[in-house]
Design an enzyme around this catalytic site. Structure first.
Site, PDB file in Angstrom:
ATOM      1  N   LYS A   1      -4.229 -15.978   8.325  1.00 32.38           N
ATOM      2  CA  LYS A   1      -3.591 -15.111   9.308  1.00 32.38           C
ATOM      3  C   LYS A   1      -3.052 -15.868  10.519  1.00 32.38           C
ATOM      4  O   LYS A   1      -1.929 -16.339  10.496  1.00 32.38           O
ATOM      5  CB  LYS A   1      -4.547 -13.985   9.718  1.00 32.38           C
ATOM      6  CG  LYS A   1      -4.716 -12.916   8.630  1.00 32.38           C
ATOM      7  CD  LYS A   1      -5.365 -11.674   9.151  1.00 32.38           C
ATOM      8  CE  LYS A   1      -5.564 -10.619   8.063  1.00 32.38           C
ATOM      9  NZ  LYS A   1      -4.325 -10.040   7.559  1.00 32.38           N
TER      10      LYS A   1
ATOM     11  N   TYR B   1       0.815  -1.211   0.000  1.00 27.33           N
ATOM     12  CA  TYR B   1       0.000   0.000   0.000  1.00 27.33           C
ATOM     13  C   TYR B   1       0.851   1.264   0.000  1.00 27.33           C
ATOM     14  O   TYR B   1       0.513   2.269   0.630  1.00 27.33           O
ATOM     15  CB  TYR B   1      -0.961  -0.003   1.200  1.00 27.33           C
ATOM     16  CG  TYR B   1      -1.714  -1.298   1.329  1.00 27.33           C
ATOM     17  CD1 TYR B   1      -2.566  -1.737   0.310  1.00 27.33           C
ATOM     18  CD2 TYR B   1      -1.546  -2.107   2.451  1.00 27.33           C
ATOM     19  CE1 TYR B   1      -3.244  -2.944   0.410  1.00 27.33           C
ATOM     20  CE2 TYR B   1      -2.225  -3.318   2.558  1.00 27.33           C
ATOM     21  CZ  TYR B   1      -3.070  -3.728   1.532  1.00 27.33           C
ATOM     22  OH  TYR B   1      -3.733  -4.923   1.635  1.00 27.33           O
TER      23      TYR B   1
ATOM     24  N   TYR C   1     -13.920  -6.168   3.373  1.00 27.78           N
ATOM     25  CA  TYR C   1     -12.608  -6.332   2.753  1.00 27.78           C
ATOM     26  C   TYR C   1     -12.282  -7.822   2.744  1.00 27.78           C
ATOM     27  O   TYR C   1     -12.371  -8.494   3.773  1.00 27.78           O
ATOM     28  CB  TYR C   1     -11.519  -5.577   3.536  1.00 27.78           C
ATOM     29  CG  TYR C   1     -10.130  -5.854   3.012  1.00 27.78           C
ATOM     30  CD1 TYR C   1      -9.637  -5.179   1.899  1.00 27.78           C
ATOM     31  CD2 TYR C   1      -9.327  -6.824   3.605  1.00 27.78           C
ATOM     32  CE1 TYR C   1      -8.373  -5.457   1.401  1.00 27.78           C
ATOM     33  CE2 TYR C   1      -8.060  -7.109   3.117  1.00 27.78           C
ATOM     34  CZ  TYR C   1      -7.590  -6.427   2.020  1.00 27.78           C
ATOM     35  OH  TYR C   1      -6.340  -6.706   1.514  1.00 27.78           O
TER      36      TYR C   1
ATOM     37  N   ASP D   1     -15.880 -15.357   5.583  1.00 26.58           N
ATOM     38  CA  ASP D   1     -14.458 -15.037   5.548  1.00 26.58           C
ATOM     39  C   ASP D   1     -13.997 -14.818   6.990  1.00 26.58           C
ATOM     40  O   ASP D   1     -14.192 -13.754   7.560  1.00 26.58           O
ATOM     41  CB  ASP D   1     -14.262 -13.779   4.700  1.00 26.58           C
ATOM     42  CG  ASP D   1     -12.816 -13.311   4.658  1.00 26.58           C
ATOM     43  OD1 ASP D   1     -11.992 -13.835   5.437  1.00 26.58           O
ATOM     44  OD2 ASP D   1     -12.510 -12.404   3.859  1.00 26.58           O
TER      45      ASP D   1
END
Length: 434
Positions: free
Chosen positions: A284, A22, A154, A255
């Site tokens: 994660k 980013y 997201y 998710d």
């Protein structure tokens, strides 16, 4: 061994060659150089704003739930290295992957039965979408090829995940004219403990009913919308989605990449609603932040539907699928989590966050302060000055990564009370200066 580079040399080469997430190339901000990490502390190669060690308030983007340099995970990695670090998964199998898949089936909601291992959370979402699309093609209903989600979400930075991220104001707005066009419900009303809004429930039901003939799946982040805005919503809306999907023959994808493995106070956030999806994505914290690995789980209905179709295979196979090293560490990480009273630890951290972040409600420019599980969020009424906010946190001896209008923390579960308090002081300082 090659001679070690000085921090100045590292920064120079980093600026010349390394593209950070980013960010532009070359970067406009100098990253801090981390020399080592242990427990919940990052040791810097040189002092920054008077600090040589920083308490990690981010769990390395929510993954390092056991902290760093953990002896159990280190031993799992070393032991697997002595056997094999990798072998292709096509036509071969091995104990770490089999153990991990079996473990995941045992701890995720019924009736998830089958596990597809991949490299990252974003890829696990790609796989989930591909599963659902292929399921309906195999069922002779190829028109069911669109996805429905709610705004504020997201799901990753690869193609299909980007298409179900918030299309307005999100980081992927640039691609709105190119990405597959999906169907978006309004943002779920905020508030984990809030009573469900009848009008919003009706909105969800009507939208799913209206598009059912074209919908392959509904995909959402359960309870917590992460990088889209750190918003919490009532678990009741997940029950509405489950009921509406069942009624109109639509698959449901949850998710759980950010919410899985205890972060919200339940092992998986679906547990707050008492529901099970048709497909679930995890990642994660799966390996405790040691190695990149994710998984997509599905029901027998989905797996058998694909396997009995005209093309009876899921045509997806990452090179490092089922990587033995990552799978061995993931098994150790899951066992380490479940072998302790993780619920009490998450609750303890949540209590510390509530107490420590309470003063932020009095700061000018603060819109909201909220805590759920081991997640603490301070939302501003303006875009955060990330440079100033990060600098303020570092001066307090804490590493934070604010974004948009948010200063937030997701500490490792091993973070002690004093360090939780320090993180809270840093969040307040960052909110004040950011």
């Amino acid at each position: 061994m090659p001679e070690s580079l000085s921090p100045a040399e590292l920064r120079c080469l980093d600026r010349a060659h390394v593209w950070h997430p980013y960010g532009p190339m070359p970067g406009r901000q100098e990253p801090l150089v981390v020399e080592s990490a242990s427990g919940v502390r990052l040791k810097l190669a040189e002092p920054a704003h008077g600090q040589l060690e920083l308490v990690d308030g981010m769990s390395s983007w929510w993954s390092a739930v056991h902290g760093y340099n953990h002896p159990v995970l280190n031993e799992a990695a070393r032991g697997q290295l002595d056997r094999m670090s990798h072998v292709m998964f096509g036509g071969l199998t091995h104990e770490p992957a089999v153990r991990l898949a079996t473990r995941l089936v045992g701890i995720t909601p019924e009736p998830l039965r089958h596990v597809f291992l991949s490299d990252s959370g974003s890829v696990s979402v790609e796989v989930a979408v591909k599963m659902c699309l292929q399921y309906w093609r195999s069922a002779g209903r190829p028109a069911k090829q669109r996805l429905l989600t709610w705004r504020g979400g997201y799901h990753g930075d690869t193609w299909q995940p980007m298409s179900v991220c918030d299309p307005e104001g999100g980081m992927h707005e640039l691609w709105s004219g190119v990405l597959p066009r999906q169907i978006f419900a309004d943002e779920p009303p905020a508030g984990f403990d809030a009573e469900p809004d009848a009008a919003y429930v009706r909105h969800l039901r009507e939208l799913i009913a209206e598009h059912a003939d074209r919908l392959a799946a509904v995909i959402v982040e359960p309870v917590v919308q992460g990088a889209g805005g750190m918003r919490f919503h009532s678990p009741a809306y997940l029950r509405v989605l489950r009921e509406a999907c069942d009624e109109h023959d639509v698959l449901l994808i949850l998710d759980e990449i950010a919410t899985g493995f205890g972060r919200t106070g339940k092992l998986f956030a679906a547990g707050h609603a008492g529901i099970s999806p048709d497909v679930m994505c995890v990642g994660k914290a799966l390996t405790g932040g040691y190695l990149t690995m994710a998984a997509t789980l599905c029901t027998s209905r989905v797996a058998e539907g694909i396997s009995h179709g005209e093309v009876p295979v899921l045509a997806h196979g990452p090179t490092f699928m089922g990587n033995p090293l990552a799978a061995a560490v993931a098994c150790a990480s899951v066992d380490l989590l479940l072998g302790q009273d993780w619920e009490q630890e998450v609750k303890r951290i949540g209590t510390g966050l509530r107490e420590g972040l309470a003063p932020a409600t009095e700061l000018p420019g603060v819109r909201d302060v909220r805590v759920l599980g081991a997640i603490g969020v301070v939302q501003l009424d303006h875009e955060v000055d990330m440079t100033a906010a990060t600098r303020a946190a570092v001066r307090e001896g804490v590493w934070l990564r604010p974004f948009r209008d948010l200063v937030y923390t997701m500490p490792p579960y091993v973070t002690g009370d004093e360090d939780v308090a320090r993180i809270c002081r840093a969040v307040c300082a960052a909110a004040r200066e950011g």
